[in-house]
Design a protein around this motif. Structure first.
Motif, PDB file in Angstrom:
ATOM      1  N   SER A 167      -4.450   6.276  -0.198  1.00 49.69           N
ATOM      2  CA  SER A 167      -5.135   5.572  -1.485  1.00 49.69           C
ATOM      3  C   SER A 167      -5.169   4.216  -1.243  1.00 49.69           C
ATOM      4  O   SER A 167      -4.092   3.418  -1.503  1.00 49.69           O
ATOM      5  CB  SER A 167      -4.362   6.067  -2.717  1.00 49.69           C
ATOM      6  N   THR A 168      -6.379   3.669  -1.522  1.00 49.79           N
ATOM      7  CA  THR A 168      -6.458   2.218  -1.514  1.00 49.79           C
ATOM      8  C   THR A 168      -5.767   1.638  -2.900  1.00 49.79           C
ATOM      9  O   THR A 168      -5.168   0.780  -2.934  1.00 49.79           O
ATOM     10  CB  THR A 168      -8.025   1.634  -1.775  1.00 49.79           C
ATOM     11  N   ASN A 169      -6.036   2.255  -3.864  1.00 50.27           N
ATOM     12  CA  ASN A 169      -5.114   1.722  -5.363  1.00 50.27           C
ATOM     13  C   ASN A 169      -3.439   1.717  -5.009  1.00 50.27           C
ATOM     14  O   ASN A 169      -3.061   0.600  -5.400  1.00 50.27           O
ATOM     15  CB  ASN A 169      -5.616   2.681  -6.269  1.00 50.27           C
ATOM     16  N   GLU A 170      -3.034   2.802  -4.407  1.00 55.02           N
ATOM     17  CA  GLU A 170      -1.719   2.711  -4.196  1.00 55.02           C
ATOM     18  C   GLU A 170      -1.339   1.560  -3.341  1.00 55.02           C
ATOM     19  O   GLU A 170      -0.223   1.174  -3.482  1.00 55.02           O
ATOM     20  CB  GLU A 170      -1.231   4.194  -3.590  1.00 55.02           C
ATOM     21  N   LEU A 171      -1.889   1.362  -2.098  1.00 56.76           N
ATOM     22  CA  LEU A 171      -1.746   0.420  -1.246  1.00 56.76           C
ATOM     23  C   LEU A 171      -1.790  -1.026  -1.891  1.00 56.76           C
ATOM     24  O   LEU A 171      -0.814  -1.772  -1.794  1.00 56.76           O
ATOM     25  CB  LEU A 171      -2.636   0.444  -0.172  1.00 56.76           C
ATOM     26  N   VAL A 172      -2.768  -1.181  -2.684  1.00 57.84           N
ATOM     27  CA  VAL A 172      -2.921  -2.640  -3.397  1.00 57.84           C
ATOM     28  C   VAL A 172      -1.763  -2.725  -4.719  1.00 57.84           C
ATOM     29  O   VAL A 172      -1.256  -3.816  -4.679  1.00 57.84           O
ATOM     30  CB  VAL A 172      -4.353  -2.712  -4.039  1.00 57.84           C
ATOM     31  N   LYS A 173      -1.335  -1.961  -5.287  1.00 57.24           N
ATOM     32  CA  LYS A 173      -0.280  -1.772  -6.177  1.00 57.24           C
ATOM     33  C   LYS A 173       0.748  -2.113  -5.551  1.00 57.24           C
ATOM     34  O   LYS A 173       1.612  -2.785  -6.016  1.00 57.24           O
ATOM     35  CB  LYS A 173      -0.186  -0.255  -6.905  1.00 57.24           C
ATOM     36  N   ALA A 174       1.355  -1.460  -4.444  1.00 55.71           N
ATOM     37  CA  ALA A 174       2.398  -1.897  -3.584  1.00 55.71           C
ATOM     38  C   ALA A 174       2.438  -3.353  -3.286  1.00 55.71           C
ATOM     39  O   ALA A 174       3.558  -4.186  -3.316  1.00 55.71           O
ATOM     40  CB  ALA A 174       2.722  -0.934  -2.502  1.00 55.71           C
ATOM     41  N   LEU A 175       1.370  -3.916  -3.011  1.00 59.17           N
ATOM     42  CA  LEU A 175       1.013  -5.200  -2.461  1.00 59.17           C
ATOM     43  C   LEU A 175       1.459  -6.308  -3.913  1.00 59.17           C
ATOM     44  O   LEU A 175       1.990  -7.108  -3.838  1.00 59.17           O
ATOM     45  CB  LEU A 175      -0.209  -5.820  -2.007  1.00 59.17           C
ATOM     46  N   ALA A 176       0.856  -5.647  -5.036  1.00 57.09           N
ATOM     47  CA  ALA A 176       0.702  -6.356  -6.236  1.00 57.09           C
ATOM     48  C   ALA A 176       2.373  -6.433  -6.598  1.00 57.09           C
ATOM     49  O   ALA A 176       2.811  -7.624  -7.122  1.00 57.09           O
ATOM     50  CB  ALA A 176       0.160  -5.731  -7.427  1.00 57.09           C
ATOM     51  N   SER A 177       3.203  -5.461  -6.440  1.00 54.03           N
ATOM     52  CA  SER A 177       4.675  -5.498  -6.944  1.00 54.03           C
ATOM     53  C   SER A 177       5.169  -6.528  -5.991  1.00 54.03           C
ATOM     54  O   SER A 177       6.348  -6.760  -6.441  1.00 54.03           O
ATOM     55  CB  SER A 177       4.789  -4.114  -6.791  1.00 54.03           C
ATOM     56  N   GLY A 178       4.670  -6.759  -4.664  1.00 54.77           N
ATOM     57  CA  GLY A 178       5.409  -7.622  -3.845  1.00 54.77           C
ATOM     58  C   GLY A 178       4.935  -9.055  -3.980  1.00 54.77           C
ATOM     59  O   GLY A 178       5.569  -9.768  -3.226  1.00 54.77           O
ATOM     60  N   GLY A 179       4.215  -9.135  -4.850  1.00 62.13           N
ATOM     61  CA  GLY A 179       4.035 -10.753  -5.184  1.00 62.13           C
ATOM     62  C   GLY A 179       2.590 -11.139  -4.719  1.00 62.13           C
ATOM     63  O   GLY A 179       2.325 -12.145  -4.696  1.00 62.13           O
ATOM     64  N   GLU A 180       1.667 -10.290  -3.919  1.00 64.86           N
ATOM     65  CA  GLU A 180       0.550 -10.640  -3.505  1.00 64.86           C
ATOM     66  C   GLU A 180      -0.104 -11.463  -4.507  1.00 64.86           C
ATOM     67  O   GLU A 180      -0.281 -10.901  -5.657  1.00 64.86           O
ATOM     68  CB  GLU A 180      -0.239  -9.311  -3.051  1.00 64.86           C
ATOM     69  N   ALA A 181      -1.072 -12.280  -4.081  1.00 68.84           N
ATOM     70  CA  ALA A 181      -1.779 -13.094  -4.976  1.00 68.84           C
ATOM     71  C   ALA A 181      -3.147 -12.391  -5.123  1.00 68.84           C
ATOM     72  O   ALA A 181      -3.694 -11.310  -4.598  1.00 68.84           O
ATOM     73  CB  ALA A 181      -2.272 -14.570  -4.312  1.00 68.84           C
TER      74      ALA A 181
ATOM     75  N   SER B 134     -11.360   1.065   2.929  1.00 68.32           N
ATOM     76  CA  SER B 134     -10.921   2.173   3.840  1.00 68.32           C
ATOM     77  C   SER B 134     -11.890   2.992   4.171  1.00 68.32           C
ATOM     78  O   SER B 134     -12.942   3.223   3.325  1.00 68.32           O
ATOM     79  CB  SER B 134      -9.585   2.982   3.463  1.00 68.32           C
ATOM     80  N   GLU B 135     -12.408   3.549   5.463  1.00 68.86           N
ATOM     81  CA  GLU B 135     -13.265   4.350   5.882  1.00 68.86           C
ATOM     82  C   GLU B 135     -13.115   5.622   5.149  1.00 68.86           C
ATOM     83  O   GLU B 135     -13.999   6.564   5.045  1.00 68.86           O
ATOM     84  CB  GLU B 135     -13.343   4.601   7.368  1.00 68.86           C
ATOM     85  N   GLU B 136     -11.868   6.154   4.866  1.00 72.65           N
ATOM     86  CA  GLU B 136     -11.520   7.289   4.086  1.00 72.65           C
ATOM     87  C   GLU B 136     -10.356   7.347   3.289  1.00 72.65           C
ATOM     88  O   GLU B 136      -9.584   6.262   3.595  1.00 72.65           O
ATOM     89  CB  GLU B 136     -11.485   8.489   5.136  1.00 72.65           C
ATOM     90  N   GLN B 137     -10.063   8.096   2.291  1.00 76.42           N
ATOM     91  CA  GLN B 137      -8.804   8.239   1.531  1.00 76.42           C
ATOM     92  C   GLN B 137      -8.384   9.638   1.912  1.00 76.42           C
ATOM     93  O   GLN B 137      -9.115  10.579   1.578  1.00 76.42           O
ATOM     94  CB  GLN B 137      -8.793   7.908   0.230  1.00 76.42           C
ATOM     95  N   THR B 138      -7.195   9.928   2.170  1.00 77.32           N
ATOM     96  CA  THR B 138      -6.723  11.202   2.381  1.00 77.32           C
ATOM     97  C   THR B 138      -6.192  11.868   0.916  1.00 77.32           C
ATOM     98  O   THR B 138      -5.602  12.969   0.719  1.00 77.32           O
ATOM     99  CB  THR B 138      -5.833  11.365   3.428  1.00 77.32           C
ATOM    100  N   ALA B 139      -5.615  10.900  -0.034  1.00 76.73           N
ATOM    101  CA  ALA B 139      -5.262  11.360  -1.129  1.00 76.73           C
ATOM    102  C   ALA B 139      -6.009  10.622  -2.340  1.00 76.73           C
ATOM    103  O   ALA B 139      -5.114   9.838  -3.203  1.00 76.73           O
ATOM    104  CB  ALA B 139      -3.772  11.293  -1.154  1.00 76.73           C
ATOM    105  N   GLY B 140      -7.197  10.366  -2.151  1.00 70.42           N
ATOM    106  CA  GLY B 140      -7.858   9.497  -3.352  1.00 70.42           C
ATOM    107  C   GLY B 140      -7.779  10.132  -4.828  1.00 70.42           C
ATOM    108  O   GLY B 140      -7.667  11.250  -4.644  1.00 70.42           O
ATOM    109  N   ARG B 141      -7.731   9.041  -5.683  1.00 72.94           N
ATOM    110  CA  ARG B 141      -7.217   9.576  -7.049  1.00 72.94           C
ATOM    111  C   ARG B 141      -8.463   9.191  -7.927  1.00 72.94           C
ATOM    112  O   ARG B 141      -8.586   7.820  -7.832  1.00 72.94           O
ATOM    113  CB  ARG B 141      -5.960   9.547  -7.874  1.00 72.94           C
ATOM    114  N   GLY B 142      -8.786   9.868  -9.110  1.00 77.28           N
ATOM    115  CA  GLY B 142      -9.595   9.359 -10.081  1.00 77.28           C
ATOM    116  C   GLY B 142      -8.958   9.538 -11.508  1.00 77.28           C
ATOM    117  O   GLY B 142      -7.595   9.268 -11.508  1.00 77.28           O
ATOM    118  N   ARG B 143      -9.404   9.352 -12.320  1.00 80.50           N
ATOM    119  CA  ARG B 143      -8.975   9.234 -13.787  1.00 80.50           C
ATOM    120  C   ARG B 143      -7.990  10.728 -14.010  1.00 80.50           C
ATOM    121  O   ARG B 143      -8.345  11.688 -13.577  1.00 80.50           O
ATOM    122  CB  ARG B 143      -9.772   9.287 -15.019  1.00 80.50           C
ATOM    123  N   LYS B 144      -7.018  10.441 -14.673  1.00 78.06           N
ATOM    124  CA  LYS B 144      -6.147  11.619 -15.120  1.00 78.06           C
ATOM    125  C   LYS B 144      -5.469  12.257 -13.692  1.00 78.06           C
ATOM    126  O   LYS B 144      -5.116  13.643 -13.801  1.00 78.06           O
ATOM    127  CB  LYS B 144      -6.747  12.641 -15.897  1.00 78.06           C
ATOM    128  N   GLY B 145      -5.315  11.667 -12.733  1.00 83.01           N
ATOM    129  CA  GLY B 145      -4.777  11.822 -11.481  1.00 83.01           C
ATOM    130  C   GLY B 145      -5.498  13.147 -10.727  1.00 83.01           C
ATOM    131  O   GLY B 145      -5.046  13.589  -9.744  1.00 83.01           O
TER     132      GLY B 145
END
Length: 325
Positions: free
Chosen positions: A92-106, A113-124
Motif C-alpha cells: 500500500s502506498t499510503n502505508e509506506l508513506v505513513k511509515a516515512l512520515a512517522s520517521g520524520g520524512e519531510a 507504484s505500478e501495483e498494490q497488493t493490499a491497496g485500501r479505500g475508505r473504511k478499510g
C-alpha cells in the motif's frame, strides 16, 4: 541517481532517438559494460528499449511505464518541489508513506507504484490495484490545518484529478461527494486521506493523500463485484504513449497549485460544477442505516447540504451518500 536511472532519464527524454553505448558511456563517465548492464536491467523491468547495431539504444515512444524521471518531464515549478520514488509493487502506498512520515520524512515525498497488493479505500475496503493499468500514489503533506479543515485536502485533490483527466483525455468527469471521481456514471478514481493529529497543538502533524486512478482497462476487465461500479479512463487500451506519467504530473501540478493556497478554496467553483446529484434524491448512509434525502448544495467548507422528506436540513461533513442511478 544510479547509472540505470541516468540512462532511463536520457532515453525517456528522447524517445525514438538512438544513442550509442559509447555516447552514453561518455556522457555518464562509465564503462560501456556498465551501460549494457543497465540497459538489460531496464529491459527486464519492462521498458521497450531497442538495440540496433551501429545505431545504439532507443526507447519506444509507446512506452508507458511509470518512472520518476518520466513524470518529472511534465512537472511545473510547483510539482518540482516534490520528491518522487516509484516502485514496481508495494502492499500500500499510503502505508509506506505513513511509515516515512512517522520517521520524520519531510513534506513533499511522493510514492508511486505500478501495483498494490493490499491497496485500501475508505473504511478499510480493498482497492483493486492491478499492475500497469493505473496510477497509485500517496503524497506526504505537513499542512498547518485543523482536523475540521482536513476535508479541503481531499476535495481539492478530487478537483485536481478531475481536471487532469479532462486535460489529458478530453473527456468529461464528475465528482461524487466527498471525493470520488466518476466518468459515465462509474467510479474512475478513489482518494483516501489519512492524518495524524497533534493533541498538543490540535493541528495536523501530517496527512497522507492517497490517490488511485483507473487509467486503462485491466486484462480480463474488473472483478465481478466491481464491474458495475468501476470504470477506467480508456476501455480500449492506451491510445497514447507516456499516458500515466503525463497524467500523474498533471494531477500533481494541479493539486500543488491548490495546496499552496488551500484556505482560499480556489478549487471550490470547479468542485461545485462537477458535483453529482445536486437537486436529486440520494441515500444518506449513517451507522449502517440509510435515509433518503435531497442533495441541495455544497457550502464553502465542502459540506453537503441535504433536505429530508420531513423538511429537516443537515450539513454533512463526513460519512457517505449513495447515488440512486
Amino acid at each position: 541517481m544510479t547509472v540505470k536511472e541516468h540512462i532511463l532519464a536520457l532515453l525517456d527524454s528522447n524517445k525514438g532517438e538512438y544513442f550509442s553505448g559509447e555516447d552514453i558511456a561518455g556522457r555518464l563517465s562509465v564503462t560501456r559494460s556498465a551501460v549494457w548492464k543497465a540497459i538489460k536491467a531496464l529491459q527486464s523491468d519492462g521498458y521497450s528499449i531497442q538495440a540496433v547495431t551501429n545505431k545504439g539504444y532507443s526507447l519506444s515512444p509507446q512506452t508507458d511505464i511509470l518512472s520518476a524521471a518520466a513524470v518529472a518531464k511534465y512537472l511545473d515549478a510547483r510539482g518540482h518541489k516534490l520528491r518522487l520514488e516509484v516502485f514496481k509493487s508495494v502492499a500500500s502506498t499510503n502505508e509506506l508513506v505513513k511509515a516515512l512520515a512517522s520517521g520524520g520524512e519531510a513534506e513533499g515525498k511522493v510514492i508511486l507504484s505500478e501495483e498494490q497488493t493490499a491497496g485500501r479505500g475508505r473504511k478499510g475496503r480493498p482497492f483493486f490495484s492491478p499492475a500497469g493499468t493505473g496510477i497509485y500514489m500517496s503524497i506526504l503533506l505537513r499542512p498547518r490545518l485543523s482536523a475540521t479543515d482536513a476535508t479541503l485536502l481531499t476535495t481539492s485533490a478530487a478537483v485536481a484529478v478531475a481536471l487532469a483527466i479532462e486535460s489529458v483525455s478530453g473527456l468529461s468527469t464528475q465528482i461524487k461527494w466527498v471525493n470520488d471521481v466518476f466518468m459515465n456514471g462509474k467510479k474512475v478514481c478513489g482518494i483516501l486521506t489519512e492524518a495524524s493529529l497533534s493533541l498538543e497543538s490540535e493541528w495536523l502533524d501530517y496527512a497522507v493523500l492517497g490517490i488511485g486512478i483507473n487509467v486503462t482497462l485491466p486484462s480480463g476487465g474488473f472483478p465481478a463485484e466491481l464491474s458495475e461500479v468501476a470504470t477506467s479512463i480508456y476501455e480500449a487500451g492506451n491510445p497514447q504513449g507516456d499516458l500515466r506519467n503525463r497524467l500523474t504530473a498533471e494531477v500533481l501540478n494541479r493539486f500543488m497549485g491548490y495546496y499552496e493556497q488551500l484556505k482560499e478554496r480556489l478549487f471550490l467553483p470547479e468542485y461545485r460544477q462537477r458535483m453529482m446529484s445536486l437537486g436529486e434524491t440520494v441515500m444518506v448512509v449513517k451507522e449502517h442505516q440509510e435515509q433518503a434525502a435531497t442533495a441541495v448544495d455544497i457550502d464553502n467548507d465542502c459540506r453537503l447540504k441535504v433536505r429530508y422528506p420531513n423538511g429537516d436540513e443537515e450539513y454533512l461533513s463526513s460519512g457517505e451518500v449513495r447515488i440512486l442511478l
